[in-house]
Design a protein around this motif. Structure first.
Motif, short mmCIF file in Angstrom:
data_model
loop_
_atom_site.label_atom_id
_atom_site.label_comp_id
_atom_site.label_asym_id
_atom_site.label_seq_id
_atom_site.Cartn_x
_atom_site.Cartn_y
_atom_site.Cartn_z
N LEU A 405 -39.98 24.24 -34.59
CA LEU A 405 -38.95 25.11 -35.17
C LEU A 405 -39.12 25.21 -36.68
O LEU A 405 -38.85 26.26 -37.28
CB LEU A 405 -37.57 24.58 -34.81
N GLY A 406 -39.56 24.12 -37.32
CA GLY A 406 -39.82 24.19 -38.75
C GLY A 406 -40.92 25.18 -39.09
O GLY A 406 -40.80 25.96 -40.03
N VAL A 407 -42.00 25.16 -38.29
CA VAL A 407 -43.09 26.12 -38.51
C VAL A 407 -42.61 27.54 -38.27
O VAL A 407 -42.94 28.46 -39.02
CB VAL A 407 -44.28 25.78 -37.59
N PRO A 461 -43.84 18.22 -44.59
CA PRO A 461 -42.87 17.13 -44.35
C PRO A 461 -42.56 16.91 -42.88
O PRO A 461 -42.72 15.79 -42.37
CB PRO A 461 -41.63 17.60 -45.14
N GLU A 462 -42.12 17.94 -42.17
CA GLU A 462 -41.82 17.75 -40.75
C GLU A 462 -43.07 17.50 -39.93
O GLU A 462 -43.04 16.80 -38.92
CB GLU A 462 -41.04 18.95 -40.19
N TRP A 479 -36.31 12.03 -34.44
CA TRP A 479 -35.08 12.73 -34.81
C TRP A 479 -35.09 13.12 -36.30
O TRP A 479 -34.54 14.15 -36.68
CB TRP A 479 -33.87 11.85 -34.51
N ALA A 480 -35.74 12.30 -37.12
CA ALA A 480 -35.88 12.67 -38.53
C ALA A 480 -36.73 13.92 -38.68
O ALA A 480 -36.43 14.81 -39.50
CB ALA A 480 -36.50 11.51 -39.31
N ALA A 481 -37.80 14.02 -37.89
CA ALA A 481 -38.63 15.22 -37.92
C ALA A 481 -37.84 16.45 -37.50
O ALA A 481 -37.98 17.53 -38.09
CB ALA A 481 -39.85 15.04 -37.01
N LEU A 482 -36.97 16.28 -36.49
CA LEU A 482 -36.14 17.40 -36.03
C LEU A 482 -35.18 17.84 -37.13
O LEU A 482 -35.03 19.05 -37.40
CB LEU A 482 -35.37 17.01 -34.77
N VAL A 487 -33.52 21.72 -41.19
CA VAL A 487 -32.89 21.93 -42.49
C VAL A 487 -33.86 22.59 -43.47
O VAL A 487 -33.53 23.61 -44.11
CB VAL A 487 -32.38 20.59 -43.06
N LEU A 488 -35.06 22.03 -43.58
CA LEU A 488 -36.03 22.59 -44.52
C LEU A 488 -36.47 23.98 -44.07
O LEU A 488 -36.60 24.91 -44.91
CB LEU A 488 -37.24 21.67 -44.62
#
Length: 519
Positions: A405-407, A461-462, A479-482, A487-488
């Motif tokens: 989702l970050g990508v 980062p993710e 969960w930190a990656a999620l 957010v980012l």
């Protein structure tokens, strides 16, 4: 007439460099890439020419076959490669077809790919310097090989252009064209048995290629060096027959295309207002509805969706235990997010409605993002969960969701900015997707490279958190990656929409001017 066509090619190339600084940058990138490839080929051939045991014939056949195959196939897949002199432009001119064919063939050598190929085939001929008879044969075969590359490329594109005049037929063929990719994994696995190909396997492959239109011309000097004149004559006959066949195919296809130019028939079926009936009658709703219609009906957008199952199968097959299938969700997020980077170019001259209407840039950007996101978000989410389960590691779901989702969100944001800065010639709606567009290669390559690098850096980062979470099995890192990905990614998307909107407010008239110039 042939000399006139060559001068026309050079003039068009020179003028294209004056049109935009992107053309100059793109040409510089292409030249550097070509010089790097040339250096590799020349140095490699120099090394191979003195190797013991003698592997000159093996290397030349394999490399030469790959070169011919690339010339024949790549123009069908890489839409937008240079076609500065479009044969369709000569429909109304009474030019003898033989002169036109000769001029277009020679014009195909003018440019970075043609020059690189010319020097490469001469380098592969020079590998036989220790055997004078084979060297002479190699130089003759280099000319035949260059003709095979150029004429074969023209034949395949012209033939495809004639066959794929109908839109629905083109869509089916586009799906069929990617099917061979699916079998690459099983074939490689069968050949290598889980490791590097054996010497016997490579030799068998070269022996087979030496009797095909792709490799016969490259095997002739080796036969001459070995004193096998009968084999050399037989393979040289295959090479000449190949040139004759592709020349005839191109001649017939071009003759048909000049007399019967392809066109689209208008459909008489009514479909109502579609998404315009379902979304609010606001500027944002109108842009979103139009873009959703693109994603549903336009094969240029559908390609980003259609390639997903193919990639999933390939990644699952080629990796031990299907580990690489974990990459399918991030790759899909990139492909679907990056798909809107050419949105303005795909609008074509219809983009004037956005320029003329009281439409703010951020509304245009947000509408395109919402349309792409409506399809991409559920797709990427399902792929991330499915890939984790299929790989036997359900605990990787949060990490995969985070990076995927970050990508996606980052790609949408970067695309929103880039499409407000760069436009290049693309296929028009309903137009033959195998038709190349003048000048598309330079601006497209530079923008794709810059945008891809930007997305890669912004997603680090993710991406790093997800990699550490999957490798260590840490739920906390997952969960930190999620969280970081969401957010980012959302922050970068908001910045991209806002910055892209402000940029579009400033550049929209110039973008329209360039689009009209492409038409």
């Amino acid at each position: 007439m042939v000399a006139h066509l060559l001068r026309l090619k050079l003039t068009l190339l020179r003028n294209s460099l004056r049109r935009s600084p992107w053309q100059v940058v793109g040409l510089a990138v292409a030249v550097l890439y070509g010089l790097g490839a040339l250096a590799g080929v020349v140095i490699g051939m120099a090394v191979v020419s003195v190797q013991e045991p003698d592997i000159r014939g093996l290397v030349v056949v394999l490399l030469g076959s790959l070169l011919v195959l690339g010339w024949w196939v790549v123009p069908l897949l890489a839409f937008g490669l240079d076609a500065t002199i479009d044969p369709a432009r000569f429909v109304t001119f009474a030019i003898p077809r033989r002169s036109l064919l000769t001029g277009l063939a020679l014009a195909g050598v003018v440019g970075v790919p043609g020059v690189v190929t010319l020097v490469s085939v001469l380098a592969m001929a020079g590998v036989w310097w220790r055997t004078p008879a084979a060297l002479v044969a190699g130089i003759v075969c280099a000319v035949v090989a260059l003709a095979t590359c150029v004429l074969g490329s023209r034949a395949t594109t012209s033939l495809a252009s004639g066959l794929l005049a109908g839109r629905r037929f083109r869509e089916v063929m586009a799906a069929v064209a990617v099917l061979p990719i699916i079998v690459i994994g099983p074939v490689l696995g069968r050949l290598t048995d889980g490791g590097l190909p054996s010497a016997a396997t490579v030799e068998q492959l070269a022996d087979v290629l030496a009797w095909t239109p792709f490799g016969a011309v490259w095997a002739v000097p080796g036969d001459v060096a070995a004193g096998q004149w009968g084999l050399a004559a037989a393979r040289f006959a295959i090479a000449l027959a190949t040139v004759a066949v592709v020349a005839v195919v191109w001649d017939r296809a071009l003759a048909h295309a000049l007399v019967n130019p392809a066109h689209e028939k208008a459909s008489g079926k009514g479909h109502g207002l579609g998404w315009f009936d379902r979304l609010p009658a606001t500027p944002l709703g109108a842009v979103t509805a139009r873009c959703l219609t693109y994603w549903a009906r336009d094969p240029r957008y559908a390609l980003a969706v259609a390639v997903v199952p193919v990639l999933a199968i390939v990644l699952y097959v080629v990796s031990p235990g299907g580990a690489l299938v974990l990459l399918i969700a991030p790759i899909t997020g990139y492909l679907m997010g990056w798909g809107i980077s050419a949105d303005v170019a795909y609008d074509g001259t219809a983009f004037w409605t956005h320029v003329a209407a009281p439409l703010r840039g951020h509304v245009d950007r947000l509408g395109r993002v919402l349309a792409a996101g409506a399809i991409a978000l559920p797709t990427v989410t399902l792929l991330a969960v499915g890939a984790a389960v299929l790989s036997g590691d359900p605990s990787a779901v949060p990490a995969l969701l985070g990076v995927s989702l970050g990508v996606l969100l980052t790609s949408l944001g970067v695309s929103s900015v880039l499409s407000a800065l760069v436009v290049y010639p693309v296929q028009l709606p309903g137009e033959n997707p195998f038709q190349s567009k003048q000048g598309a290669s330079t601006a497209a390559v530079v923008s794709q490279l810059a945008g891809s690098l930007a997305i890669m850096v912004l997603c680090l980062p993710e991406g790093l958190l997800a990699l550490m979470a999957i490798r260590s099995g840490s739920a906390a890192l997952g969960w930190a990656a999620l969280a970081v990905g969401l957010v980012l990614g959302a922050l970068l998307l908001a910045i991209g929409v806002r910055l892209g909107g402000r940029t579009l407010d400033r550049t929209a008239p110039d973008l329209l001017r360039r689009i009209v110039a492409f038409a």
